[in-house]
Scaffold this motif. Sequence first.
Motif, PDB file in Angstrom:
ATOM      1  N   VAL A 175       0.844  -1.185   0.000  1.00 45.60           N
ATOM      2  CA  VAL A 175       0.000   0.000   0.000  1.00 45.60           C
ATOM      3  C   VAL A 175       0.888   1.246   0.000  1.00 45.60           C
ATOM      4  O   VAL A 175       0.534   2.279  -0.554  1.00 45.60           O
ATOM      5  CB  VAL A 175      -0.938  -0.020   1.218  1.00 45.60           C
ATOM      6  CG1 VAL A 175      -0.169   0.137   2.519  1.00 45.60           C
ATOM      7  CG2 VAL A 175      -1.994   1.051   1.108  1.00 45.60           C
ATOM      8  N   PHE A 180       1.964   2.805  -3.390  1.00 47.02           N
ATOM      9  CA  PHE A 180       1.021   3.467  -4.268  1.00 47.02           C
ATOM     10  C   PHE A 180       0.269   4.614  -3.639  1.00 47.02           C
ATOM     11  O   PHE A 180      -0.233   5.485  -4.305  1.00 47.02           O
ATOM     12  CB  PHE A 180       0.028   2.442  -4.811  1.00 47.02           C
ATOM     13  CG  PHE A 180       0.704   1.464  -5.679  1.00 47.02           C
ATOM     14  CD1 PHE A 180       1.107   1.843  -6.955  1.00 47.02           C
ATOM     15  CD2 PHE A 180       1.023   0.193  -5.237  1.00 47.02           C
ATOM     16  CE1 PHE A 180       1.783   0.962  -7.767  1.00 47.02           C
ATOM     17  CE2 PHE A 180       1.704  -0.688  -6.050  1.00 47.02           C
ATOM     18  CZ  PHE A 180       2.083  -0.304  -7.319  1.00 47.02           C
ATOM     19  N   MET A 181       0.194   4.587  -2.341  1.00 45.52           N
ATOM     20  CA  MET A 181      -0.652   5.588  -1.723  1.00 45.52           C
ATOM     21  C   MET A 181       0.093   6.836  -1.284  1.00 45.52           C
ATOM     22  O   MET A 181      -0.531   7.789  -0.868  1.00 45.52           O
ATOM     23  CB  MET A 181      -1.340   4.989  -0.511  1.00 45.52           C
ATOM     24  CG  MET A 181      -2.475   4.083  -0.910  1.00 45.52           C
ATOM     25  SD  MET A 181      -3.085   3.243   0.542  1.00 45.52           S
ATOM     26  CE  MET A 181      -3.566   4.651   1.542  1.00 45.52           C
ATOM     27  N   ILE A 195      -4.311  11.586   0.347  1.00 45.18           N
ATOM     28  CA  ILE A 195      -4.992  11.984   1.569  1.00 45.18           C
ATOM     29  C   ILE A 195      -6.476  11.994   1.308  1.00 45.18           C
ATOM     30  O   ILE A 195      -6.932  12.602   0.368  1.00 45.18           O
ATOM     31  CB  ILE A 195      -4.590  13.417   1.976  1.00 45.18           C
ATOM     32  CG1 ILE A 195      -3.120  13.478   2.290  1.00 45.18           C
ATOM     33  CG2 ILE A 195      -5.417  13.890   3.168  1.00 45.18           C
ATOM     34  CD1 ILE A 195      -2.547  14.849   2.106  1.00 45.18           C
TER      35      ILE A 195
END
Lengths: 404, 404, 404, 404
Positions: D165, D168-169, D173
């Motif tokens: 995660v 890619f994140m 937000i």
Amino acid sequence: MVHETVVMEGHLIDSDVLRKAFNRIVEEGGEFEVREFRVGKTNDEPSRATISVTARDPEALDRILEHLAYLGAASAALGDAQFAPAEADGILPDDFYSTTNFDTVVRIAGKWVSATDQKMDCALVLRGEGPACVKQGQVKKEEKVALRGAGIRVRPPERSRDYSVFGFMSNDISAEINKGIAIAGTAREMRRAREAGERIVVVAGPAVVHSGGEVHLARLVREGWVDVLLTGNAFAVHDLEKSILKTSLGVCQLSGRAVEGGSRHHLFAINAVNRAGGIAKAVDSGLVSSGVMYEAVRKGVTFVLAGSIRDDGPLKDTITDMIVAQKAYVEALKGAGVCLMLATALHSIAVGNLLPARVRTVCVDMTESVPVKLSNRGTMQAIGVVTDVGFFLERLAGELRTTA
Amino acid sequence: MVHETVVMEGHLIDSDVLRKAFNRIVEEGGEFEVREFRVGKTNDEPSRATISVTARDPEALDRILEHLAYLGAASAALGDAQFAPAEADGILPDDFYSTTNFDTVVRIAGKWVSATDQKMDCALVLRGEGPACVKQGQVKKEEKVALRGAGIRVRPPERSRDYSVFGFMSNDISAEINKGIAIAGTAREMRRAREAGERIVVVAGPAVVHSGGEVHLARLVREGWVDVLLTGNAFAVHDLEKSILKTSLGVCQLSGRAVEGGSRHHLFAINAVNRAGGIAKAVDSGLVSSGVMYEAVRKGVTFVLAGSIRDDGPLKDTITDMIVAQKAYVEALKGAGVCLMLATALHSIAVGNLLPARVRTVCVDMTESVPVKLSNRGTMQAIGVVTDVGFFLERLAGELRTTA
Amino acid sequence: MVHETVVMEGHLIDSDVLRKAFNRIVEEGGEFEVREFRVGKTNDEPSRATISVTARDPEALDRILEHLAYLGAASAALGDAQFAPAEADGILPDDFYSTTNFDTVVRIAGKWVSATDQKMDCALVLRGEGPACVKQGQVKKEEKVALRGAGIRVRPPERSRDYSVFGFMSNDISAEINKGIAIAGTAREMRRAREAGERIVVVAGPAVVHSGGEVHLARLVREGWVDVLLTGNAFAVHDLEKSILKTSLGVCQLSGRAVEGGSRHHLFAINAVNRAGGIAKAVDSGLVSSGVMYEAVRKGVTFVLAGSIRDDGPLKDTITDMIVAQKAYVEALKGAGVCLMLATALHSIAVGNLLPARVRTVCVDMTESVPVKLSNRGTMQAIGVVTDVGFFLERLAGELRTTA
Amino acid sequence: MVHETVVMEGHLIDSDVLRKAFNRIVEEGGEFEVREFRVGKTNDEPSRATISVTARDPEALDRILEHLAYLGAASAALGDAQFAPAEADGILPDDFYSTTNFDTVVRIAGKWVSATDQKMDCALVLRGEGPACVKQGQVKKEEKVALRGAGIRVRPPERSRDYSVFGFMSNDISAEINKGIAIAGTAREMRRAREAGERIVVVAGPAVVHSGGEVHLARLVREGWVDVLLTGNAFAVHDLEKSILKTSLGVCQLSGRAVEGGSRHHLFAINAVNRAGGIAKAVDSGLVSSGVMYEAVRKGVTFVLAGSIRDDGPLKDTITDMIVAQKAYVEALKGAGVCLMLATALHSIAVGNLLPARVRTVCVDMTESVPVKLSNRGTMQAIGVVTDVGFFLERLAGELRTTA
């Protein structure tokens, strides 16, 4: 393992398209190999990539290819777009293609045709000479609806490599950004749109009036900077109440707080305008002699008031049916080049849903949450300016006057 | 200088009514003298104050007296309420009385009669045996509309002097409050309402689904804790999409973010449910087999989906005309004793406008701004709980089960 | 069952004291009977209530009486305050009395003596001629520390019944309030403080500079409207950087965003000022020739820079030890009559902890959360103005000039 | 016109480095031509670009090249890094190089040497065998300080092309993100760090206790998931108060609100712990027998309490001098692999300033504003999770237990 080769063209790096494509392939469990990559040497040249995508089974590959298509990738395997008839009014074939807000072309009989009325989350329907983006609920029985798969391409908006704030700030949100730069950029875009013959759209919430910004918005309308005003019943009532009752009588003049029974003035204003026969007639009769709605009527600015479940009244001008209101918004947005979204989550998201991504969009709000939501819902072109909307409008009006 | 004597009765101190009356008099430029004050000695006894109000001219005195009337003060000079006919459908006489959300009595032929359908910002119209609170737009030509002035009294809700969280926390908003206490208090009120035969109303926004709270809300519905569900198109679509497509296909399973083209699943769900003929039929046919809407259909819970300008679809069940939707909300709210407002500014304010102040109301949101807005608009009974709505629902469901 | 009778005096209704007392008694499981109540007839007369409190056991009664004492109630059973020596530096006897921010009087040898240096969460220590509010950590071994119980009374600030915005708006927070009224009220208080010889304190965060508000704050300092500036290292550095580097070089002039490596300019400014020997010398040498710090030095305004864990540098002027910095803040706050808290949660809460409740306080921030927090922590006198601080300062400077 | 050729290597597209480089060149008024571009064909291969940059004068070119250097570009013209001595303690030569949080290498005598203690906004000082990142204030007179220009390169963190995660994140937000995915990803990273022998750092604010999250955080500490706890005085006091006084006595048990005089319990806890001689002794003596601090002492977890201007007490364990506290934070962060920032703007930004960008960082807060601020200040690796921190901790503890 299955694979397919796709081609992507455009400002692949500037527009952040290639990174997203790589991410999506890996996220979906696939792998890729860049067969060929030719980068645009200068600001003006597009780039071109040929990518081989591998997935574990045809379904996974299809899923990846569909994602890439939404990013503008063209499958090497060409073919016309497929269509199927709508089963009934408002009922699509299950394999319908769902649009983005990127400009879209559809291959029909070997020729690429641009879709009209570009907006997100629509069906692509053959109407008249070509494919149009039509809201699901408005598709008629037997109309030809494009299916997902071959023959449909999108063109993500390019982050322009020039000196526009809009080229670089897209998708930036901050309360700390230099607001002067954002406001100057907005003014510049408004002048550009004026010269280019594009329409300037303002989407406004009631906080424009609460914050004292309606004085400056009225001036912008009077000075010809607004072509379209999209809002709801509440904004118009607050604005009209100020004009009719001269003072904001529902508010304690000492504390600035709403007083018990203060909504009477709200209802009184609605009553008076409706008795006159609506806003335009209330202006003609002299009942309303200042404010945003007054200037809009005088200037012939298109305004659409969309109703909502929390409305008082409503005003006769308010469209209470949401299907009708959406159609009116769509109609009013034609030719838009710039869109200012002012202190309203509801109407901003509604308009974001109806705008092509190429429209220069600024979203002004007191917190980061509205611009973040807009971006998450696909209105990624919107620049977030976190400030008091009254302040923004005062400054924008000053900037436009100075530089006129 | 002119003066008049008014009498106020009730829990004048507990309910903060006397302080507000004093403030209002001074704010409007008046003066007061407390002629007599008898305080309730214990929890059960009401207080009574006789106050002489002085103002510089009759207009100022009228303004003060009107404010005091909205706080429950009765002018010593008695008299029947005055009425005048509506000039046309939706057009009130200019001197109309505008209601609050406090219980109201109207003096007709020397007798005090309770108003029905109490809600704020309405006209008081003689219908059937007594006065009813009617939205401005729904008043018919020639109906008798109460005028402001004598003969109308309100009864502010009393902050109960007992062990209920609702008696003490009203109008308190904080992200730091002990949420366990607020949630336990909510559960207690829901059980009380159950026993008293009052209805429990849930107002829900799409963030209930985004936050994973729909699982817990579905359980509350299944276990009989919800009588009425007031929401919009988006909440229902998100909930139905989860049931029909099993996974949230519009969201990347790796990053949790919406993916390009992801709205297709949203549209797909609407298409499938509309093809089935609506939500109830989609449940009957087995298309929808879980979720909040599923449980609501199975349990016979009243639900109303109000449309909005930003809707996709919409679902066949969605009422697209806001006048009709408001009427449906009003109808559904009859008999409400508890109202949970979950992560929606739009629908919470809409419902706040339609609820009498006596209904125990909890507003759950991620920031203070929604409860602050509710309070500013007169829904002062709402307790704000600033937290993640998914967390709130999980805890509430646990609390109700434990203490069952 | 045990009971005791207490007497409360003052503007019991206007100041919301009686309602809180009733609530607290019931919340703690007690009951009350109002033996006598004499309400102030006019704006000027105080009220007086004699209340009999009943509880189930002496401990519960004590708890209630302590709460009531914090609200200003005097137990009928009189007596001198009790004192015990501090066991060691910074270590209090366990039964120490903890202060509020309300003016406090202590009964010593039969005489009521006012406490000095009133602020919340302190010990009451006998120093010199009377009791002083001293931070726990600053109490010296063997100093006499007041114990909770008899002989200590507080006087809650009275909501003045006159035409000041501060009399009516206390504890009101809203993004929608009429900011013009709040700003005009602030200007009025500043002029009142000027005339009364009270000090005007500004507490500022870095967002004052980010929002462009430092230009207006500098003008306020230059024109003599600021006596004390309480802030931290970051505010001063941002302000100095603008003066030294003329342009905000750490920010892209096109997009307004921080650029990679942009903090260099931040560090450069610190370096240059520290090399000069501190802010005052940097002003003297001509290195710094504009901005808030420049005007403060020129005008002889007291400024205190409190360090924080996130500081760069820091500047030589920054006090890095928090004990020392708190003492400097306390010293600087003496004689304060008005306090503006501008866009900083950290310093606003710090200053709220050190201010008596009688100081007229305005808290400006972009969201409701800072004013809500202040109020929850006892700084209930703070009026929250939710707006862009740059906007607030521009308007306030305009208002003060207009009405000069 | 002047030009220079630079080379960039790495995951130029995945890490969004090339797009930023293009933007920066154009923003600064330059032009570029991509001479050569070789894209990494697969997930594992780095890309390489040779770019010719043109600017109107040498100063503009320098400015562009400096920006590009911060993005990892290497000028074709090689050379050793230049150094100059610090003029005095804490005073740098004006041409000092200011670090980023990206891993940095410095060319010394023809060899590239890695900088140690990587963190942003520092000087690069020759200490021992190589260059170290040293806070401006800690540089000693005559130490060799690196100057900007040739011989310094950074390596932006690569967005890993794998199933994390965190790959890619980054920089995403949203309040609407699927929190389950973010929490599962956090747990996965914590297990990865455990296995890799990296340290897990928790940065916590008082809202962790207010939200009830301290129970779950205590469990995480007890079960060995936390190596370092960085916080302030307030968090520790709230946690200790709960343990010592068993109930949260400063809060009304009915309403959950702070009561008048409630801070007494806060001060009482400080007093008791300080009398015992500090937190560890208070645990040893049995005074403190539960909570986060208790578990930290029992488990030998490193904790650092940094003071702040708003502290009560403070606790003996609290470091009141910010220079000392920063050093303690820096020391404690060595070897960090994962950092959880929980509901504190102050300490999160402080720690962000001290962390290399390669540390996997999660920032949990109720609004978007803290993660947005972190990202704007350069802590771009932080993933924002907008939720109730109590909820986050409960879920995280559950996730770690399940998957243990």
